[in-house]
Design a protein around this motif. Structure first.
Motif, mmCIF file in Angstrom:
data_model
loop_
_atom_site.group_PDB
_atom_site.id
_atom_site.type_symbol
_atom_site.label_atom_id
_atom_site.label_comp_id
_atom_site.label_asym_id
_atom_site.label_seq_id
_atom_site.Cartn_x
_atom_site.Cartn_y
_atom_site.Cartn_z
ATOM 1 N N PHE A 95 -44.045 44.550 28.401
ATOM 2 C CA PHE A 95 -44.974 43.899 27.480
ATOM 3 C C PHE A 95 -44.275 43.319 26.260
ATOM 4 O O PHE A 95 -44.917 42.957 25.291
ATOM 5 C CB PHE A 95 -46.091 44.847 27.042
ATOM 6 C CG PHE A 95 -47.236 44.849 27.994
ATOM 7 C CD1 PHE A 95 -48.249 43.915 27.876
ATOM 8 C CD2 PHE A 95 -47.290 45.760 29.017
ATOM 9 C CE1 PHE A 95 -49.304 43.900 28.765
ATOM 10 C CE2 PHE A 95 -48.338 45.744 29.926
ATOM 11 C CZ PHE A 95 -49.348 44.828 29.792
ATOM 12 N N ALA A 152 -36.809 31.080 24.607
ATOM 13 C CA ALA A 152 -35.885 30.541 25.598
ATOM 14 C C ALA A 152 -36.312 30.926 27.002
ATOM 15 O O ALA A 152 -36.147 30.171 27.952
ATOM 16 C CB ALA A 152 -34.479 31.052 25.317
ATOM 17 N N GLU A 153 -36.869 32.110 27.116
ATOM 18 C CA GLU A 153 -37.243 32.567 28.450
ATOM 19 C C GLU A 153 -38.474 31.836 28.965
ATOM 20 O O GLU A 153 -38.576 31.511 30.122
ATOM 21 C CB GLU A 153 -37.503 34.071 28.431
ATOM 22 C CG GLU A 153 -36.235 34.888 28.386
ATOM 23 C CD GLU A 153 -36.518 36.347 28.120
ATOM 24 O OE1 GLU A 153 -36.568 37.116 29.079
ATOM 25 O OE2 GLU A 153 -36.702 36.726 26.955
ATOM 26 N N ALA A 160 -26.882 47.787 29.286
ATOM 27 C CA ALA A 160 -25.491 47.326 29.257
ATOM 28 C C ALA A 160 -24.686 48.154 28.265
ATOM 29 O O ALA A 160 -23.568 48.591 28.549
ATOM 30 C CB ALA A 160 -25.431 45.853 28.899
ATOM 31 N N TYR A 204 -32.251 31.958 32.506
ATOM 32 C CA TYR A 204 -33.297 31.046 32.053
ATOM 33 C C TYR A 204 -32.737 29.884 31.250
ATOM 34 O O TYR A 204 -33.436 28.911 30.993
ATOM 35 C CB TYR A 204 -34.329 31.810 31.211
ATOM 36 C CG TYR A 204 -33.716 32.630 30.104
ATOM 37 C CD1 TYR A 204 -33.313 32.036 28.921
ATOM 38 C CD2 TYR A 204 -33.521 33.997 30.258
ATOM 39 C CE1 TYR A 204 -32.723 32.766 27.923
ATOM 40 C CE2 TYR A 204 -32.934 34.744 29.255
ATOM 41 C CZ TYR A 204 -32.532 34.126 28.086
ATOM 42 O OH TYR A 204 -31.940 34.849 27.098
ATOM 43 N N VAL A 225 -22.722 38.949 31.104
ATOM 44 C CA VAL A 225 -24.151 38.728 30.981
ATOM 45 C C VAL A 225 -24.454 37.276 31.314
ATOM 46 O O VAL A 225 -23.749 36.374 30.856
ATOM 47 C CB VAL A 225 -24.628 39.047 29.551
ATOM 48 C CG1 VAL A 225 -26.122 38.889 29.450
ATOM 49 C CG2 VAL A 225 -24.220 40.449 29.172
ATOM 50 N N VAL A 226 -25.470 37.076 32.105
ATOM 51 C CA VAL A 226 -25.885 35.718 32.453
ATOM 52 C C VAL A 226 -27.339 35.555 32.045
ATOM 53 O O VAL A 226 -28.164 36.396 32.371
ATOM 54 C CB VAL A 226 -25.746 35.476 33.973
ATOM 55 C CG1 VAL A 226 -26.202 34.080 34.318
ATOM 56 C CG2 VAL A 226 -24.339 35.716 34.428
ATOM 57 N N ASN A 227 -27.614 34.499 31.340
ATOM 58 C CA ASN A 227 -29.003 34.198 31.010
ATOM 59 C C ASN A 227 -29.504 33.131 31.973
ATOM 60 O O ASN A 227 -29.295 31.949 31.773
ATOM 61 C CB ASN A 227 -29.120 33.697 29.572
ATOM 62 C CG ASN A 227 -28.848 34.799 28.574
ATOM 63 O OD1 ASN A 227 -29.131 35.967 28.846
ATOM 64 N ND2 ASN A 227 -28.285 34.452 27.440
ATOM 65 N N MET A 258 -30.119 44.810 27.887
ATOM 66 C CA MET A 258 -28.984 44.872 26.972
ATOM 67 C C MET A 258 -28.746 46.317 26.550
ATOM 68 O O MET A 258 -27.603 46.747 26.372
ATOM 69 C CB MET A 258 -29.211 43.988 25.748
ATOM 70 C CG MET A 258 -29.268 42.488 26.044
ATOM 71 S SD MET A 258 -28.225 41.940 27.367
ATOM 72 C CE MET A 258 -26.651 41.951 26.552
ATOM 73 N N ARG A 262 -35.130 41.511 28.573
ATOM 74 C CA ARG A 262 -33.821 41.256 27.987
ATOM 75 C C ARG A 262 -33.310 42.434 27.184
ATOM 76 O O ARG A 262 -32.209 42.923 27.386
ATOM 77 C CB ARG A 262 -33.921 40.033 27.077
ATOM 78 C CG ARG A 262 -32.851 39.022 27.277
ATOM 79 C CD ARG A 262 -32.884 38.029 26.155
ATOM 80 N NE ARG A 262 -31.864 38.373 25.195
ATOM 81 C CZ ARG A 262 -30.587 38.080 25.360
ATOM 82 N NH1 ARG A 262 -30.190 37.451 26.419
ATOM 83 N NH2 ARG A 262 -29.691 38.435 24.467
ATOM 84 N N PRO A 284 -42.813 40.413 24.273
ATOM 85 C CA PRO A 284 -43.043 38.974 24.401
ATOM 86 C C PRO A 284 -41.778 38.272 24.867
ATOM 87 O O PRO A 284 -40.679 38.643 24.450
ATOM 88 C CB PRO A 284 -43.419 38.542 22.989
ATOM 89 C CG PRO A 284 -42.924 39.616 22.101
ATOM 90 C CD PRO A 284 -42.939 40.879 22.898
ATOM 91 N N TYR A 285 -41.950 37.314 25.733
ATOM 92 C CA TYR A 285 -40.798 36.541 26.172
ATOM 93 C C TYR A 285 -40.292 35.713 25.005
ATOM 94 O O TYR A 285 -41.075 35.194 24.223
ATOM 95 C CB TYR A 285 -41.180 35.623 27.325
ATOM 96 C CG TYR A 285 -41.425 36.349 28.615
ATOM 97 C CD1 TYR A 285 -40.364 36.710 29.431
ATOM 98 C CD2 TYR A 285 -42.708 36.690 29.006
ATOM 99 C CE1 TYR A 285 -40.572 37.383 30.616
ATOM 100 C CE2 TYR A 285 -42.918 37.366 30.205
ATOM 101 C CZ TYR A 285 -41.850 37.708 31.000
ATOM 102 O OH TYR A 285 -42.063 38.376 32.163
ATOM 103 N N SER A 286 -38.997 35.617 24.913
ATOM 104 C CA SER A 286 -38.459 34.782 23.842
ATOM 105 C C SER A 286 -38.721 33.329 24.207
ATOM 106 O O SER A 286 -39.011 32.990 25.346
ATOM 107 C CB SER A 286 -36.963 35.025 23.700
ATOM 108 O OG SER A 286 -36.301 34.455 24.783
ATOM 109 N N ASP A 307 -38.927 37.330 36.871
ATOM 110 C CA ASP A 307 -40.226 37.212 36.219
ATOM 111 C C ASP A 307 -41.242 36.502 37.096
ATOM 112 O O ASP A 307 -42.410 36.819 37.072
ATOM 113 C CB ASP A 307 -40.077 36.443 34.908
ATOM 114 C CG ASP A 307 -39.206 37.194 33.947
ATOM 115 O OD1 ASP A 307 -39.491 38.372 33.708
ATOM 116 O OD2 ASP A 307 -38.232 36.626 33.449
#
Lengths: 745, 542
Positions: B406, B412-413, B259, B275, B271-273, B256, B252, B408-410, B380
């Motif tokens: 590496f 939300a992800e 972007a 997840y 931007v599209v999330n 960004m 992410r 960390p995934y948030s 992912d």
């Protein structure tokens, strides 16, 4: 959830992270724009974009570059930024120029490949009348082959051809995506068919479309189309409906559509085109017989994709006009991919384009390509760093080494020290390289022609597959050529003359007249011999086949052979000499022109042969990358703490052990690898905590985390593994996870 | 009878087994099939053949004894069956000779049989074999070694041992590990997460923030390495390719950053999330329209995403009819999308669950194939490339780049919420949700739930086995009984009211009902004993 958000309004909470979709606004646009471009140290593959606006450049429309010379330069300045902006710009321009040419040629080939089919189909559409098909819907079944990626292009070509070039009438291309229901299909059909008119003849159409017939019609009523067809401006036009992917089309909708078309056929002159990727039999199974009975027509075969590929490949690699060519290993890679994975032609073109992109983007020497026709202009561009770069080329090193082997030190010294001398050498090798490719291309062509005269036509490798071998120099003296030369010796006079004629005809180029010069007198001699002889065909002494006897002993064969030999006429003896001469000339020609590019100085500039960028970008191993990152994090992180240099390492050299410093997901992944198909979550936790924990129970070392933090890490690691698709919750047992992926598969 | 049976089905097993193995290996590597070359596939097939021939030779070693061929294969894993075989063999042969030896084997066999009687899958094969070895050793000492009944199984065992030694340690990678782990069978303990204290979501985030992630510097370095490629990516985008990032770690932040790098007033970025569970293609298209036409545009877009996409493509192609613009003539010029502007779509997790479906992907691929639309996406999931068929692949026209960060995934992800409540029998919400639901319900409902739970707990207590065991209807309460109790406690006066109360619980999956064999409806709360206890406690306190 609400509590979570409140909790999170700390430092790292980003509300946009939880939005589904939003328009991006730069956080600090003004400061960003003023930042100077970064400079780069390495000269390869990585570049920094020149600061400024992004371009409005599209693949199809490269002309924008010329319109806007001050426009965007997306190339970095190489040589650690030492490259002058002007040169970088020149590089950019020559990239655009050369690729544009290549693309144009490629597109021409692509267009011409379908030409024949387009011709036939549009002819069919022109002639098709329901009357000539017993009042059934005239249908053309087009067998388009399994490469669905190219179907879109094909049908668009077809549509343009029918409605613009031939002016037969509107053509509507329907794909399965439009066919969610019959209403939608009809809407699209009517909309596309009636709107098309506006582009064609411009004066009346506003009036025509506005004219309504009193009753209001629903927008999916075919009556609209009927009215449209009955208008005087559209008399005699045919409505062509092309279905791009018949297999994917819902069969009910397709049958309804066909029966509707059949019902309206007396009022609307429909023609139906069906794109079938598989076979007619499968199509028959898909649609009810009653519907098939409503159609009548012909079947068309599209030209083979392989042939198309061969032409594009030949054009791009051995074509006379291309400047940058593909090297042996890359072309081999691409061809193999194409063959084994049924890639589309578009995929090959994309790969070709990427070769151009990558070459010009990262290789500073690619600027030489801008000066191939203007060698004097090169002098300005040749700055010391270029000479240095040339001296670092593998081909340069090879040259120097081979000179050293011959104990020829003087030119070596000159090459290494004298810049002016190197200038000349570079110029000379540029034209050498150009010449080499021309000769090679021609030699391959001669080979192809000669091989077409061979009796034994099977196991023939096509020309484009010989190309990588030729570049590697493997072709010279290979069985392919040996066989050919042997066969040539046995040819009778008619065949040989025909062969020579063909060869002479192809080598009309300015490239190399020697072959022509050598062959022409021989041809005349043979022609004269034929005239003198009473026989229609002269056989050479090499073609003394003994197959017609049943004698098996060696002696008897020998006897027979000598008999035959003595039976040769004088002309034939003479002819044999000619055959020998032709054979020698051709042999000589091949060995001269089929050298590998190894010995060629500067071949790196003219033959793009870097395999790894293409492999990474087009055939990625994403799963492998993730598995590697998880199982060997030190490969990416490059940290000392996770490597197995510690005392564990010695015991278990095969794999690196689990280190508590590794990321949580990594530790979990390694435990995961060791476990069976079902994983008990609690046991996984225990194992995990015994590694990262602060060791309340005993052995684990300092620096561990307490239980709660361990739990947090555990949960997050597990959530990551789940998001990556390694595990999912299992219903077989409580609190168990099911293993979904095995490493290295 | 038994021998014939075995002989008939053994030969059938072989080709089908080979097919099965082939199928598995090919099925498991479809991703690789796209990328690996023919040589690799050949190699895989070669390995499969080697593997199966290993099975075959192994089984052929027992050829002297025809009916063993079938049994051995099956009995490999199951000492229970092995025991059964020995006993059966004895019974069949009516073996009268060598009584001593047979006794020895027999004792062992029946011992094994009874020991593991109920367990279909053998827990620890090795151990049993060790036992056998020991027994054998003893027997060898006792007897002269001329017994026939004892020899055969022993020979078999040694050959098997040899092969096992070759296969140790169990491989952790490749298809071998797959077969190994499936062959071994799964044996896991019965412990559950109930032993682990539950972690509050709030605590989770607090602890996560407090925990300093290691490898700060290394991760920053990785990011820098990727950032250096921004220029290259921008160039690739400009040439009509789309960029796809893959690799472990949240991409992410990287995207960004990219972007921000490529943002210009003429390059609109959406931007599209992917997840985010709520994201739809309609949202995406709406946003694109908004960026082209301004947020305040009054154009009718239609509701079907496909229609919207058609409109959008028309708009981008600049082929829209002038008539449409006539009505807002003054704005017409400004709302028109400038011809040199382009749209860059940034999609985090293109393989996100909400846009994973085929129709979304095909829509996005159509969008991405437009020359004025660029797509920068990340994936992912390890099987993400399987999302697209060749037509979509060629429309997406991706260039893949390894962007292992590496980071960390948030949350939300990679959603943790579900896991945090894994205590709740793997069910989202767990008993935590029960608390909230009960808090919002009237007193009567709480009372009813209390009755149900306490009744269920009592049943568990009486049974004695409750707790770690399975949750089930065996502790449930009959519908009529519960109703009666409700009436007695003045919770409800008629069946309707009772139904209404129950409905609420069922909606929140706090109560499960099932008709048993006799047709009586049984109700129970689908939680474990500890959870029920805590629920009961909560109700009582409230």
């Amino acid at each position: 959830m609400s509590t979570a958000i409140q909790e999170n309004q700390g430092t790292d909470y980003d509300p946009q992270e939880h939005l589904g979709c939003y328009i991006f606004t730069p956080p600090n646009a003004s400061s960003e724009a003023q930042r100077p471009p970064k400079r780069r140290r390495t000269s390869t593959s990585k570049g920094v974009k020149q600061k400024g606006k992004a371009t409005a450049v599209t693949t199809t429309d490269n002309s924008l570059y010329e319109d806007d010379p001050e426009g965007e330069l997306l190339f970095p300045q190489l040589f650690g930024g030492k490259e002058s902006p002007a040169v970088a710009k020149r590089r950019w321009e020559s990239y655009n120029e050369l690729w544009e040419e290549q693309e144009k040629r490629t597109n021409e080939i692509l267009a011409s490949m379908n030409e024949k089919m387009l011709e036939e189909v549009s002819e069919f559409v022109k002639k098709a009348m329901p009357e000539s098909y017993d009042g059934k819907v005239p249908t053309a079944v087009i067998l388009v082959g399994p490469n669905i990626a190219s179907h879109g292009l094909l049908f668009n070509q077809l549509a343009t051809r029918i409605q613009v070039n031939e002016r037969i009438g509107p053509a509507v291309v329907l794909s399965s995506k439009d066919a969610t229901n019959l209403k939608g299909v009809l809407k699209k059909l009517i909309k596309d068919a009636t709107q098309e008119d506006q582009g064609l003849d411009d004066e009346e159409d506003t009036v025509v479309t506005k004219k309504t017939q009193g009753a209001k019609l629903l927008n999916y009523d075919l009556q609209i189309l009927q009215n449209w067809c009955q208008e005087p401006a559209h008399k005699g036009l045919k409505v062509t409906v092309a279905i791009q992917d018949t297999e994917a089309f819902d069969s009910n909708i397709l049958s309804d559509l066909v029966s509707l078309m059949s019902a309206y056929l007396n009022r609307i002159p429909f023609t139906l085109l069906l794109g079938v990727a598989t076979s007619i039999e499968i199509f028959h199974e898909k649609v009810p017989k009653s519907i098939i009975r409503l159609m009548r027509g012909e079947k068309f075969d599209v030209e083979r994709a392989e042939e198309c590929l061969a032409r594009i490949f030949n054009d791009a690699t051995i074509g006379a006009k291309s400047v940058l060519r593909l090297g042996p290993s890359l072309s081999d890679f691409l061809l193999r991919r194409q063959k084994n994975h049924t890639q589309s032609i578009q995929a090959f073109v994309a790969a070709l384009k990427y070769a151009y992109m990558s070459h010009f983007y990262a290789n500073p020497l690619s600027i030489f390509l801008a000066f191939v026709d203007d060698l004097d202009g090169l002098d300005e561009a040749l700055k010391p760093e270029y000479l240095e770069a040339v001296r670092n080329l593998p081909s340069f090193r090879r040259r120097v080494e081979s000179l050293l082997e011959e104990k020829n030190t003087k030119p070596v010294r000159l090459l290494l020290d004298d810049d002016a001398h190197l200038h000349d050498v570079i110029k000379a090798s540029i034209s050498l390289c150009r010449n080499y490719t021309k000769c090679l291309a021609q030699a391959l062509e001669v080979l192809e022609i000669a091989r077409s005269f061979m009796v034994n036509q099977n196991n023939k490798l096509p020309r484009h597959e010989l190309y990588p071998k030729a570049l590697l120099g493997e072709l010279n003296g290979s069985p392919v050529i040996r066989e050919l030369l042997l066969a040539m010796k046995k040819m009778n006079s008619t065949k040989l003359v025909a062969l020579i004629d063909r060869v002479i005809a192809t080598i009309t180029d300015e490239t190399d007249g020697s072959l022509q010069k050598a062959l022409v007198p021989l041809r005349e001699r043979i022609a004269a011999l034929i005239k003198d002889s009473q026989k229609k065909n002269l056989n050479s002494e090499f073609d003394l086949s003994v197959s017609d006897t049943l004698r098996a002993t060696v002696v008897s064969k020998r006897v027979q052979l000598s008999e035959k030999k003595s039976a040769l006429t004088k002309e034939e003896e003479e002819y044999s000499k000619c055959v020998k001469a032709v054979h020698d000339i051709i042999e000589q020609y091949f060995s001269e022109n089929m050298k590998g590019l190894e010995g060629l100085l500067l071949h790196e500039v003219f033959f793009y042969d870097l395999l790894s960028p293409h492999r990474d970008v087009f055939a990625p191993r994403s799963r492998y990358a993730i598995e590697r990152a998880l199982s060997r994090p030190q490969d990416y992180l490059g940290c000392a703490c996770c490597s197995d240099l510690s005392e564990y390492g010695n015991n278990n050299p095969s794999d690196n052990p689990i280190m508590p410093t590794m990321p949580a997901a990594s530790i979990l992944y390694k435990l995961y690898l060791e476990s069976g198909t079902l994983i008990n979550t609690f046991d996984l936790w225990s194992a995990f905590y015994s590694i990262v924990g602060d060791g309340e129970g005993g052995d684990a070392g300092e620096g561990g985390v307490d239980r709660a933090t361990g739990q947090v890490l555990f949960y997050r690691g597990l959530a990551e593994l789940r998001a990556l698709g390694f595990v999912r919750a299992s219903k077989k047992k409580t609190d168990h996870l099911a293993k979904l992926a095995w490493k290295g598969l | 009878m038994a021998p014939e049976l075995n002989i008939t089905w053994v030969p059938n097993l072989r080709p089908s087994y080979l097919l099965l193995v082939l199928f598995y290996s090919l099925y498991l590597i479809p991703k690789q099939l796209r990328t690996c070359d023919i040589q690799q596939i050949k190699e895989i097939i070669y390995h499969v053949l080697v593997f199966t021939s290993y099975w075959r030779t192994k089984n052929n070693e027992d050829d002297g004894d025809p009916w063993n061929t079938g049994v051995v294969r099956n009995a490999d894993k199951s000492a229970r069956r092995k025991g059964a075989r020995i006993m059966l063999q004895k019974a069949m042969n009516g073996d009268l000779s060598d009584a001593d030896d047979d006794e020895g084997e027999d004792v062992l066999a029946s011992k094994i049989y009874s020991q593991l009687g109920l367990e279909e899958e053998l827990d620890d094969e090795e151990d049993v074999e060790d036992v056998e070895d020991v027994e054998d050793g003893l027997l060898d000492e006792e007897e002269d070694g001329n017994s026939q009944g004892g020899k055969n199984p022993r020979k078999k065992r040694t050959t098997k041992k040899k092969i096992q030694e070759k296969y140790e340690p169990p491989p952790l990678e490749g298809f071998e590990s797959y077969f190994e782990q499936h062959r071994r069978g799964t044996k896991t303990s019965n412990s559950t997460l109930a032993g682990l204290p539950q972690l509050d979501l709030g605590d989770y985030y607090r602890l996560l923030r407090e925990y300093p992630l290691p490898h700060e510097g290394e991760r920053a370095m990785l990011m820098d390495v990727h950032r250096e490629n921004f220029g290259q990516w921008a160039f690739e985008l400009s040439q009509g390719f789309n960029v796809m990032l893959y690799g472990y770690g949240s991409k992410r932040q990287l995207l960004m950053g990219f972007a921000a790098k490529i943002y210009t007033p003429k390059n609109h970025i959406v931007v599209v999330n992917g997840y985010v569970p709520a994201v739809t293609t309609r949202d995406i298209l709406n946003n694109i329209f908004a960026t082209i036409l301004g947020v305040e545009h009054r154009r009718k877009l239609g509701s079907n995403p496909n229609d919207m996409l058609d409109k959008l493509i028309e708009l981008l192609d600049g082929e829209e009819d002038d008539e449409d613009n006539d009505e807002d003539n003054d704005e017409g010029a400004s709302t028109r999308f400038p011809s040199d502007a382009r749209i860059t779509l940034i999609i985090h997790s293109l393989d996100g669950e909400s846009i994973r479906a085929e129709r979304h992907q095909s829509l996005l691929s159509r969008l991405a194939s437009h020359p004025r639309v660029s797509l920068v996406a990340s994936t992912d999931h390890i099987k993400a490339p399987l999302l697209w068929d060749s037509a979509k692949v060629s429309q997406f026209n991706f260039l893949w780049h390894d962007a292992t960060t590496f980071q960390p995934y948030s949350s939300a992800e990679a959603s943790v919420e579900e896991l945090l409540y894994m205590g709740g029998s793997g069910r989202a919400g767990g008993t935590k949700g029960v608390k909230y639901v009960l808090a919002s319900l009237p007193q009567n409902a709480k009372e009813l739930y209390r009755i149900l739970v306490s009744h269920q707990l009592q049943a568990m207590e009486e049974d004695g086995a409750g707790g770690a065991g399975e949750v089930g209807e065996m502790y449930g309460v009959e519908y009529k009984v519960l109703y009666q109790m409700g009436v007695e406690e003045f919770i409800c006066s008629n069946d309707m009211a009772f139904r209404t109360l129950l409905k609420e619980f069922q909606d929140h999956q706090m109560v499960t009902s099932k008709k048993d064999v006799q047709g009586t409806e049984v109700l129970w709360a689908p939680f474990r004993k500890e959870e029920l206890e805590s629920v009961l406690e909560d109700i009582m306190v409230a």
